[in-house]
Design an enzyme around this catalytic site. Structure first.
Site, mmCIF file in Angstrom:
data_model
loop_
_atom_site.group_PDB
_atom_site.id
_atom_site.type_symbol
_atom_site.label_atom_id
_atom_site.label_comp_id
_atom_site.label_asym_id
_atom_site.label_seq_id
_atom_site.Cartn_x
_atom_site.Cartn_y
_atom_site.Cartn_z
ATOM 1 N N THR A 94 0.836 -1.200 0.000
ATOM 2 C CA THR A 94 0.000 0.000 0.000
ATOM 3 C C THR A 94 0.871 1.250 0.000
ATOM 4 O O THR A 94 2.000 1.242 0.489
ATOM 5 C CB THR A 94 -0.954 0.014 1.205
ATOM 6 O OG1 THR A 94 -0.214 0.151 2.423
ATOM 7 C CG2 THR A 94 -1.778 -1.264 1.257
ATOM 8 N N GLY A 95 0.344 2.309 -0.582
ATOM 9 C CA GLY A 95 1.104 3.548 -0.652
ATOM 10 C C GLY A 95 2.418 3.361 -1.383
ATOM 11 O O GLY A 95 3.472 3.780 -0.898
ATOM 12 N N SER A 96 2.359 2.771 -2.589
ATOM 13 C CA SER A 96 3.603 2.321 -3.239
ATOM 14 C C SER A 96 3.893 2.996 -4.568
ATOM 15 O O SER A 96 4.652 2.463 -5.382
ATOM 16 C CB SER A 96 3.567 0.807 -3.426
ATOM 17 O OG SER A 96 2.343 0.376 -3.998
ATOM 18 N N THR A 97 3.324 4.185 -4.806
ATOM 19 C CA THR A 97 3.672 4.892 -6.033
ATOM 20 C C THR A 97 4.985 5.653 -5.902
ATOM 21 O O THR A 97 5.567 6.066 -6.909
ATOM 22 C CB THR A 97 2.560 5.881 -6.424
ATOM 23 O OG1 THR A 97 2.363 6.818 -5.360
ATOM 24 C CG2 THR A 97 1.248 5.141 -6.719
ATOM 25 N N GLY A 134 8.487 6.658 -2.811
ATOM 26 C CA GLY A 134 9.075 6.522 -1.480
ATOM 27 C C GLY A 134 9.392 5.098 -1.071
ATOM 28 O O GLY A 134 9.756 4.248 -1.887
ATOM 29 N N ILE A 135 9.252 4.838 0.223
ATOM 30 C CA ILE A 135 9.569 3.521 0.771
ATOM 31 C C ILE A 135 8.682 2.446 0.148
ATOM 32 O O ILE A 135 9.136 1.346 -0.157
ATOM 33 C CB ILE A 135 9.419 3.537 2.301
ATOM 34 C CG1 ILE A 135 10.505 4.412 2.939
ATOM 35 C CG2 ILE A 135 9.485 2.118 2.879
ATOM 36 C CD1 ILE A 135 10.317 4.664 4.426
ATOM 37 N N GLY A 136 7.418 2.771 -0.068
ATOM 38 C CA GLY A 136 6.513 1.804 -0.670
ATOM 39 C C GLY A 136 6.940 1.405 -2.061
ATOM 40 O O GLY A 136 6.912 0.211 -2.422
ATOM 41 N N TYR A 164 1.369 12.025 14.916
ATOM 42 C CA TYR A 164 2.031 11.038 14.061
ATOM 43 C C TYR A 164 2.679 9.945 14.907
ATOM 44 O O TYR A 164 2.524 8.756 14.628
ATOM 45 C CB TYR A 164 3.083 11.739 13.202
ATOM 46 C CG TYR A 164 3.943 10.812 12.378
ATOM 47 C CD1 TYR A 164 3.446 10.200 11.238
ATOM 48 C CD2 TYR A 164 5.274 10.563 12.738
ATOM 49 C CE1 TYR A 164 4.247 9.349 10.472
ATOM 50 C CE2 TYR A 164 6.075 9.731 11.981
ATOM 51 C CZ TYR A 164 5.554 9.124 10.851
ATOM 52 O OH TYR A 164 6.351 8.292 10.103
#
Length: 270
Positions: free
Chosen positions: A13-16, A18-20, A160
């Site tokens: 998830t959230g992989s477009t 950065g770390i993802g 956060y």
């Protein structure tokens, strides 16, 4: 070490970016088929296109869904009802200046609840769907991408930090729930990393101060993370390497762990 994930399907998830994105590429490099996720179609489609070019032998697909809502999670699950690997990476942070307790008092409920919905509940919703299926097959990997802020709560981003601490509790609890099934659940705790969110913030700081991004990063470390041992930001690939490892067969004895890739920021031995 040769990590081979051929025949395994992974959702990141959230992989477009950065770390993802680095994690998705690392899993694909190890042979896994990978489902890319992001909130918007344009970014998801572009990430899929690039990864299909980079890994022509892999099955790379994408799903645009906002996982901060139950409907977004349901949409992803409807399109990918089963998976062997789930990396709960989707998340965000509100990076703020800190000038005293008055700034903390100004953090609205919307920020607290918004971070909890995306950073915590997205992983809860997906895990409660995929984990029982993994346990039924006798193999699976779930990874929560938390943060060193989970144990080193930043005063400028308490909301956060709380969301990242909650991820550790969820991860450990789920690991306990699937004990003995062949499924592992772990959390990975990056430190300051050249990811999209923090990288963009550093670029803006550098522009505002008339310095380079590297100088802005060093200023940030000295002021906010002075205990760093590597004395630099980590790369997204360095964080992804840990995530890919705990998704592998070789990591079968690691479960319920909080694995730090924080550059030594957190000052304790365990």
């Amino acid at each position: 070490m040769n990590i081979n994930l051929s025949g395994r399907k992974a959702i990141v998830t959230g992989s477009t970016a950065g770390i993802g994105r680095a994690t998705a590429e690392g899993l694909a490099r190890a042979g896994a088929s990978v489902v890319i996720n992001g909130r918007g179609n344009a970014r998801v489609n572009e990430a899929v296109r690039q990864m299909q070019q980079a890994f022509p032998g892999n099955n790379i697909s994408g799903i645009a869904a906002d996982l901060a809502s139950p409907e977004g999670s349901e949409a992803l699950i409807a399109q990918v009802p089963d998976a062997d690997i789930l990396v709960n990476n989707a998340g965000t942070a509100y990076i703020r200046d800190y000038n005293g307790i008055e700034d903390i008092a100004k953090i609205p409920d919307e920020d607290w609840l918004g971070l909890f919905q995306l950073n915590v509940m997205s992983g809860v919703r997906l895990s409660r769907h995929y984990l029982p299926r993994m346990a039924g097959r006798g193999w699976g990997r779930v990874v929560f991408v938390s943060s060193e802020s989970a144990v080193n709560i930043p005063k400028e981003m308490i909301d956060y930090g709380v969301s990242k601490t909650a991820q550790l509790a969820v991860s450990r609890g789920l690991a306990e729930a699937v004990a003995g099934t062949g499924v592992t659940v772990n959390a990975v705790l990056p430190g300051p990393t050249r990811s999209e969110i923090l990288g963009n913030f550093m670029a803006k700081q550098a522009e505002a101060n008339g310095t380079t991004r590297e100088e802005a990063e060093q200023d940030f470390l000295k002021a906010m993370r002075s205990t760093t041992l590597i004395q630099r930001f980590a790369t997204t690939d360095e964080v992804a390497n840990m995530i890919v490892y705990v998704c592998s067969e070789q990591a079968s004895a690691t479960s319920g762990a909080a694995l730090r890739v924080d550059g030594g920021v957190v000052r304790f031995l365990a």
